[in-house]
Write an enzyme that holds these catalytic residues in place. Sequence first.
Site, PDB file in Angstrom:
ATOM      1  N   GLY A   5       0.965  -1.141  -0.118  1.00  0.00           N
ATOM      2  CA  GLY A   5      -0.110   0.109   0.027  1.00  0.00           C
ATOM      3  C   GLY A   5       0.754   1.063   0.071  1.00  0.00           C
ATOM      4  O   GLY A   5       2.070   1.365   0.327  1.00  0.00           O
ATOM      5  N   GLN A  49       3.239   9.700   1.287  1.00  0.00           N
ATOM      6  CA  GLN A  49       4.261   9.176   1.303  1.00  0.00           C
ATOM      7  C   GLN A  49       5.382   9.556   0.317  1.00  0.00           C
ATOM      8  O   GLN A  49       6.613   9.595   0.150  1.00  0.00           O
ATOM      9  CB  GLN A  49       4.359   7.698   1.320  1.00  0.00           C
ATOM     10  CG  GLN A  49       3.777   7.319   2.736  1.00  0.00           C
ATOM     11  CD  GLN A  49       3.349   5.804   2.952  1.00  0.00           C
ATOM     12  OE1 GLN A  49       2.603   5.387   2.277  1.00  0.00           O
ATOM     13  NE2 GLN A  49       4.320   5.033   3.297  1.00  0.00           N
ATOM     14  N   CYS A 103       6.018  -0.228   7.684  1.00  0.00           N
ATOM     15  CA  CYS A 103       5.488   0.936   6.645  1.00  0.00           C
ATOM     16  C   CYS A 103       6.743   1.261   5.743  1.00  0.00           C
ATOM     17  O   CYS A 103       7.981   1.229   6.244  1.00  0.00           O
ATOM     18  CB  CYS A 103       5.075   2.188   7.586  1.00  0.00           C
ATOM     19  SG  CYS A 103       4.886   3.753   6.740  1.00  0.00           S
ATOM     20  N   LEU A 104       6.449   1.532   4.693  1.00  0.00           N
ATOM     21  CA  LEU A 104       7.821   2.087   4.006  1.00  0.00           C
ATOM     22  C   LEU A 104       8.429   3.359   4.286  1.00  0.00           C
ATOM     23  O   LEU A 104       9.585   3.616   3.855  1.00  0.00           O
ATOM     24  CB  LEU A 104       7.344   2.188   2.382  1.00  0.00           C
ATOM     25  CG  LEU A 104       6.938   1.022   1.561  1.00  0.00           C
ATOM     26  CD1 LEU A 104       6.089   1.097   0.378  1.00  0.00           C
ATOM     27  CD2 LEU A 104       8.024  -0.056   1.531  1.00  0.00           C
ATOM     28  N   HIS A 128      -4.472   1.556   8.136  1.00  0.00           N
ATOM     29  CA  HIS A 128      -2.962   2.268   8.031  1.00  0.00           C
ATOM     30  C   HIS A 128      -2.797   3.100   7.030  1.00  0.00           C
ATOM     31  O   HIS A 128      -2.099   4.388   7.144  1.00  0.00           O
ATOM     32  CB  HIS A 128      -2.178   0.882   7.709  1.00  0.00           C
ATOM     33  CG  HIS A 128      -0.614   1.213   7.611  1.00  0.00           C
ATOM     34  ND1 HIS A 128       0.379   0.952   8.482  1.00  0.00           N
ATOM     35  CD2 HIS A 128       0.012   2.259   6.430  1.00  0.00           C
ATOM     36  CE1 HIS A 128       1.403   1.376   8.041  1.00  0.00           C
ATOM     37  NE2 HIS A 128       1.392   2.087   6.969  1.00  0.00           N
ATOM     38  N   GLU A 129      -3.315   2.972   5.872  1.00  0.00           N
ATOM     39  CA  GLU A 129      -3.159   3.985   4.848  1.00  0.00           C
ATOM     40  C   GLU A 129      -4.066   5.373   4.925  1.00  0.00           C
ATOM     41  O   GLU A 129      -3.692   6.372   5.012  1.00  0.00           O
ATOM     42  CB  GLU A 129      -3.574   3.627   3.277  1.00  0.00           C
ATOM     43  CG  GLU A 129      -2.862   2.472   2.855  1.00  0.00           C
ATOM     44  CD  GLU A 129      -1.296   2.301   2.977  1.00  0.00           C
ATOM     45  OE1 GLU A 129      -0.884   3.662   3.063  1.00  0.00           O
ATOM     46  OE2 GLU A 129      -0.747   1.322   3.037  1.00  0.00           O
ATOM     47  N   HIS A 141      -2.423   7.544   7.337  1.00  0.00           N
ATOM     48  CA  HIS A 141      -1.328   8.492   6.579  1.00  0.00           C
ATOM     49  C   HIS A 141      -1.973   9.717   6.063  1.00  0.00           C
ATOM     50  O   HIS A 141      -1.392  10.936   6.129  1.00  0.00           O
ATOM     51  CB  HIS A 141      -0.785   7.759   5.362  1.00  0.00           C
ATOM     52  CG  HIS A 141       0.441   6.837   5.468  1.00  0.00           C
ATOM     53  ND1 HIS A 141       1.664   7.296   6.189  1.00  0.00           N
ATOM     54  CD2 HIS A 141       0.426   5.467   5.443  1.00  0.00           C
ATOM     55  CE1 HIS A 141       2.422   6.017   6.576  1.00  0.00           C
ATOM     56  NE2 HIS A 141       1.760   5.076   5.855  1.00  0.00           N
TER      57      HIS A 141
END
Length: 172
Positions: free
Chosen positions: A46, A51, A94-95, A136-137, A140
């Site tokens: 995702g 990000q 997480c990236l 989670h997204e 963000h």
Amino acid sequence: MSIRPILIAPDPRLKAVSEPVARVDDEIKKLVDDMLESMYAAEGIGLAAIQVGVPRRVLVMDLAQKEGRREPQAFINPRILWASDETTLVQEGCLSVPDIWEDVERPSRIRAEFLDRDGTLQAIDAEELLATCLQHEMDHLNGILFIDHLSKLKRSIALRKVQKAKRLEKAS
Ligand code: GNR
Ligand code: NI
């Protein structure tokens, strides 16, 4: 399409509250396509627009990525309509917080609405990894990272590890 660099915590831009998309135009479609390419390149499942430094309410996801298939999905202006009282503990990464994996407790199931890449209003009932990843997204989009759900101590240890890895990478 192009790969855009992914911001790493504690970049202050990751704390921004993203703005809704007024119209799904060619610029947003290009953003979606670039985000998918960037997500695949980073081997994530995702990615939120912030990000890659774009403060708009846009997410991409592909839960089949791990099995080597491609099932890209875009969620524009996503909104949670309902969340279960029942919660589950899932290990998240997480990236933007590389190489940190910690359990986060979230509602097990959610119902959400969103615009797809064609600008069509859709609703989705999500459970398991899809529910976790969507939440989670969506965090963000509100400037929240998964480590913000941890204790102060665990969060500061995680941030220190990420900063140390960044320093070592710069030095090499
Ligand atoms: O690639 C990712 N994997 C993942 C695993 C468990 C819970 C959430 C995620 S999302 C993450 C990619 C990312 O950082 N998205 O914002
Ligand atoms: Ni993330």
